[in-house]
Design an enzyme around this catalytic site. Sequence first.
Site, PDB file in Angstrom:
ATOM      1  N   ASP A 147       0.835  -1.147   0.217  1.00  0.00           N
ATOM      2  CA  ASP A 147       0.068  -0.052   0.243  1.00  0.00           C
ATOM      3  C   ASP A 147       0.874   1.316  -0.015  1.00  0.00           C
ATOM      4  O   ASP A 147       1.709   1.234   0.635  1.00  0.00           O
ATOM      5  CB  ASP A 147      -0.973  -0.125   1.324  1.00  0.00           C
ATOM      6  N   TYR A 168       1.362   5.569  -0.534  1.00  0.00           N
ATOM      7  CA  TYR A 168       0.713   6.963   0.269  1.00  0.00           C
ATOM      8  C   TYR A 168       0.877   7.973  -0.625  1.00  0.00           C
ATOM      9  O   TYR A 168       1.827   9.211  -0.268  1.00  0.00           O
ATOM     10  CB  TYR A 168       1.317   6.954   1.441  1.00  0.00           C
ATOM     11  N   HIS A 211      -3.982  13.983   0.482  1.00  0.00           N
ATOM     12  CA  HIS A 211      -4.065  13.041   1.953  1.00  0.00           C
ATOM     13  C   HIS A 211      -2.919  13.052   2.851  1.00  0.00           C
ATOM     14  O   HIS A 211      -3.290  13.276   4.015  1.00  0.00           O
ATOM     15  CB  HIS A 211      -4.251  11.730   1.223  1.00  0.00           C
ATOM     16  N   ARG A 260      -0.028  15.895  13.555  1.00  0.00           N
ATOM     17  CA  ARG A 260       1.000  16.420  14.028  1.00  0.00           C
ATOM     18  C   ARG A 260       1.125  17.982  13.749  1.00  0.00           C
ATOM     19  O   ARG A 260       1.596  18.378  12.741  1.00  0.00           O
ATOM     20  CB  ARG A 260       2.231  15.973  13.325  1.00  0.00           C
ATOM     21  N   TYR A 264       1.214   2.281  15.532  1.00  0.00           N
ATOM     22  CA  TYR A 264       2.086   2.124  14.310  1.00  0.00           C
ATOM     23  C   TYR A 264       3.363   2.813  14.561  1.00  0.00           C
ATOM     24  O   TYR A 264       4.310   2.700  13.749  1.00  0.00           O
ATOM     25  CB  TYR A 264       1.289   3.245  13.252  1.00  0.00           C
ATOM     26  N   THR A 283      -9.229  -6.028   3.358  1.00  0.00           N
ATOM     27  CA  THR A 283      -9.053  -5.162   2.140  1.00  0.00           C
ATOM     28  C   THR A 283      -9.765  -5.434   1.006  1.00  0.00           C
ATOM     29  O   THR A 283      -9.509  -6.588   0.553  1.00  0.00           O
ATOM     30  CB  THR A 283      -7.359  -4.920   1.916  1.00  0.00           C
ATOM     31  N   THR A 327      -4.805   6.280  -0.013  1.00  0.00           N
ATOM     32  CA  THR A 327      -6.144   7.056  -0.229  1.00  0.00           C
ATOM     33  C   THR A 327      -5.943   8.339  -1.332  1.00  0.00           C
ATOM     34  O   THR A 327      -5.098   8.844  -1.247  1.00  0.00           O
ATOM     35  CB  THR A 327      -6.520   7.603   1.127  1.00  0.00           C
TER      36      THR A 327
END
Lengths: 418, 418
Positions: free
Chosen positions: A126, A128, A133, A142, A244, A257, A346
């Site tokens: 996956d 990113y 996003h 953050r 995480y 998924t 995403t």
Amino acid sequence: MIEVPTVTEDDLFGPDNLPYGVFSADGGPRRIGVRYGNHVLDLGGAAAVLDGPHRRHAALLAAPVLNPLMAAGRPVWTEVRAAVRSWLTDPGTLRLLAGRGLLPRLDDPGRPLTLHLPFEVADYVDFYASEHHAATVGRIFRPEAEPLTPNWKHLPIGYHGRAGTVVVSGTPVIRPHGQHRAPDAAAPGFGPSRRLDIEAEVGFVVGTPSPLGEPVGMAAARDHLFGVCLLNDWSARDLQAWEYRPLGPFLGKSFATSVSAWVTPLDALDGARTAPPPRSHPLLPYLDDTGGEEWGLDLRLEVLLNGQRLSGPPFAAMYWTAAQQLAHLTVNGASLRTGDLFASGTVSGPGPHERGCLLEMTWGGRDPVRLPDGTERVFLEDGDEVTLTAWAPAGAGRRIGLGEVTGRVEPARTPRSS
Amino acid sequence: MIEVPTVTEDDLFGPDNLPYGVFSADGGPRRIGVRYGNHVLDLGGAAAVLDGPHRRHAALLAAPVLNPLMAAGRPVWTEVRAAVRSWLTDPGTLRLLAGRGLLPRLDDPGRPLTLHLPFEVADYVDFYASEHHAATVGRIFRPEAEPLTPNWKHLPIGYHGRAGTVVVSGTPVIRPHGQHRAPDAAAPGFGPSRRLDIEAEVGFVVGTPSPLGEPVGMAAARDHLFGVCLLNDWSARDLQAWEYRPLGPFLGKSFATSVSAWVTPLDALDGARTAPPPRSHPLLPYLDDTGGEEWGLDLRLEVLLNGQRLSGPPFAAMYWTAAQQLAHLTVNGASLRTGDLFASGTVSGPGPHERGCLLEMTWGGRDPVRLPDGTERVFLEDGDEVTLTAWAPAGAGRRIGLGEVTGRVEPARTPRSS
């Protein structure tokens, strides 16, 4: 009475599309199918009935899963696709196939078809790849720091997910249990996730494998990529937030998924090619796509919750392309296997109605979204059904559709005592 | 002349061990083998020659890979193991099998055997279960912060790795290319890794699968775990340091993971069971192993570099056990598949000569290690050969050996132009 499919020019599953899937009828054997309008061509059956050079590939086409065809490589994909197109656009052949029962309706209530996971997943990665996003998530989690980590504009960040829990569209999604810790709590609690989310993504399916030790450059991406599916990377945000650090997402993602039952051939998306967004940082040569083949894809996604539109994420806004992701994934010499699946991450655009997950839409759960019928959501509730759809331009004003991916949230199960 | 194996009481591969592997001779078909001393029993061949209830499992035993036997479940594993033990400890049967050529030597120069990856890997997960390793790494990388992240004592941290690049012992490891950024550089550079490292680990191999949505509690771990292998999770520290925020390790690990050619049955390790370290924090019920079956394992690892001893990591010091890892991995409903492999993470003990990776031994590359022959290393050099071995107590003062995992570093290859 035999029904011969009639497919009009504006049909999203016309002769320019021809996605592959795997179906069965009445509990019978699994067969490779090609979607045509609202019908499915039984590919192995058709190949056995019709004469032509495709006969050399009869074994691949009669398999119960797409992997052997995917492994056969681009020249075979091209040949099979051309053959199928010629059959379906020739009225005589179409009638012949329909007459043999090789073009059943997808939605015949008297003889319902079951759609299966179309390929065996080898490794699942996956990425990113949406700047919108990643930056929004960074701002939410953050707020005191730069929204993007320093590496984000230099490489497509990705991680491996669980291949064994990739399921086909329609599979129920059971709310997962797990550890989560409230911001003010000394120790974690345990229970069903309270922050169950979706991630609207596009998945790329590897056909041609590559050997260990040999990177696959961007120019070779077309030879290795069989096709594209839609993908919902269900995410338990509370589990993910606690687990995480420092090694990345694990149980917050690994419970399910979902992928669409239809894999759109890469060739069907030639009309959707577009330039990716301008690169704000110079890229290392193995990722530098300026002046090369355009790997941006103008796919228009739609996210539906219980049949109501939540958002419309634009895939063309993705910063990193599939070719860059493939080049990065293999630049260390990692091999590819037939059935490797890598997802975009995403898909989110810059606008408030272009976001691909509830985490972003609700700003981390702070601001509920309101649906057209007046109901509100922060995260998913039991019984909610989420559907992702997409279409893409196919040239000459025409469009093609990507198969939908849908899933309904089932309540958490009471765990057995260990 | 037929050679009948003679196995003495102190042989590490005697009748209490009987690990499984897959071998071939002279380019012939792959066969399941059981190691006995310095010989290999051809399991499918023996099962076909000898009478007994094992005949019901003939198809599993004649497979070219362990997965069908692994999927058959614990009662079958127990039955097959008992049959093999009875054959090998009966002098008449042993002579018969040797006479039929079903007990070839592992190291016969005239007829070399090839050992293959013994099982098809489904999903690969890597944990981070040594407190000593995690704390030392924390101190090296984040000297200003607490060595362990707040979640570390509450759950076994893990992440998914690349199953497609798990290779069998003896496979050369090509130094990977990738991005790395010097501390003072504005942008990353690209090239062969300069900080190539090992991670001495123990891998657990899942046999019996489990359905989606049904957690596997610690009490069921014995029914699902087929066996144990040694594992070297090769790591490019410079790639990893630059890429891992915020989603974890990716290319720094995915170029190769080596496993031993022999899988030790879990039952062979009953004599090595021991209590895990005291738990400093209360555990949630699904992970609380106080008073239950002891899942600590007293495996004594040894790390060799070019035949010289680098360290001796004690597996008994691992904070999280395989049963806890399995319970955690599935507590969100994730299913297990036959061939799932999960590794312990680097095995490190508290002492300076008990560390399982060069990163720790050299304190992040600051202090070279000196080998017995006077050479020094910070990270691995081209041509270096790393071997992991281990033994475990087997009761009554006896020991069993775990099959070694070895790999030699090959120089980086010049990348082809993309």
